[in-house]
Write an enzyme that holds these catalytic residues in place. Sequence first.
Site, PDB file in Angstrom:
ATOM      1  N   GLY A 195       0.841  -1.206   0.000  1.00  0.00           N
ATOM      2  CA  GLY A 195       0.000   0.000   0.000  1.00  0.00           C
ATOM      3  C   GLY A 195       0.865   1.240   0.000  1.00  0.00           C
ATOM      4  O   GLY A 195       2.063   1.174  -0.305  1.00  0.00           O
ATOM      5  N   ASN A 196       0.279   2.378   0.306  1.00  0.00           N
ATOM      6  CA  ASN A 196       1.059   3.611   0.422  1.00  0.00           C
ATOM      7  C   ASN A 196       0.426   4.512   1.485  1.00  0.00           C
ATOM      8  O   ASN A 196      -0.625   4.190   2.035  1.00  0.00           O
ATOM      9  CB  ASN A 196       1.185   4.313  -0.935  1.00  0.00           C
ATOM     10  CG  ASN A 196      -0.162   4.694  -1.500  1.00  0.00           C
ATOM     11  OD1 ASN A 196      -0.848   5.560  -0.959  1.00  0.00           O
ATOM     12  ND2 ASN A 196      -0.568   4.035  -2.580  1.00  0.00           N
TER      13      ASN A 196
END
Length: 397
Positions: A209-210
């Site tokens: 993810g980020n």
Amino acid sequence: MLKGKKILLGITGSIAAYKIITLTRELVKLGADVRVVMTPSALSFVTPLTLATLSKNPVSSTYVSDEHYGEWTNHVELGKWADLMVIAPCSANTLSKLVSGECDNLLMAVVLSLSCPLMVAPAMDLDMSDHWTTVRNLNTLIEQGVLVLDFDEGELASGLVGKGRMKEPETILHAIEEQFDRKSNLKGKKIVVTAGPTYEAIDPVRFIGNHSSGKMGFAIAAEAADRGADVVLISGPTHLSTPDQLERINVTSAKEMFDRVKEHFSSADVLIMSAAVADYKPVNIAEQKIKKGADDLQSIALESTQDILAHCGEVKQNQVLVGFALETENEIENAKKKLKNKNLDMLVLNSLRDAGAGFGTDTNRVTFVFADRILPNELKSKLDVAKDILDELELLV
Ligand code: CTP
């Protein structure tokens, strides 16, 4: 139109204060969220209990409540909360303070903390309304962009007849409605906004993810809905609550986001891709949780995700496309390339080199890149950046 609008009523010491009881009732009936701040002298004309009952919110007149020692009314919070503040009636005394900035009561502290438009309905007796200081003060407010509702003429509390009466509650209500019924090119337009990160599964419990919080996209969606657009907000995983008056679709992966954007794009007028979509995803998603082994896990094979924006740039008919880019070097040059390659109308460029910009913060400093011009901006709250983006969009649709 007023449903969910946050309206802060400021009442000052004038006999016309009793009319605000009716205004409060009407605003609440129309779905507005009303809070009331009173000056100490307003307390002689109407009771906080009446206004608290009608507004369904506590009324504030001092920083510190007598009953709850140690609790204080946060003027900054009130000032930031409101979509519109209306001071009605506005006495000659408060009018003068509005011009000088004198801050000796809670109402004035709230005014000095406002980040929304201010409307003022003055009320005073004949000679006071004609006095050169009053005329000068009202003109100064108008020059500063304050919405001034001029005096009505008629019988005054003193028995004199002439200029000085506060506008009637229904006229003030109408002016409030007009303020929210902004003429916007975005009204009735279908605007698809993507926001937040995407999560690309590695196994049933892990993902790539980020750090995107979604705040920028949510602010854009809220502002577009506020301007009367039909907004579809397609959001990756975030903890943010859904703004009023829009349709929210939750997605997890880039593939899901792509599918939902495609579903809406053909009927959309605008697509704003503010989501931080993953560029890569694992080639295989392990069916079971990957167990820890004695050896290092050497690699996870990744493949490209579909570039949603590039796809929409290829198939677009008349839609306006707005993309985002986060660059760390050769910002403008790279942004211009992206604008052209993805067939965009506008690109919002973030630079990681700017303090206060980017993921997780409440502020952002962006540059707008168009085919024919570059528009740098100051560091602003994400809410203000959203307004700036939509102001530009007003010219593009
Ligand atoms: N975007 C997209 N689909 C993807 C990846 C990104 O639609 N799979 C969108 C983003 O929402 C954003 C813009 O494309 O509006 C970002 O462009 P991109 O070329 O991905 O920028 P960077 O991620 O900064 O790319 P690079 O690392 O190549 O500079």
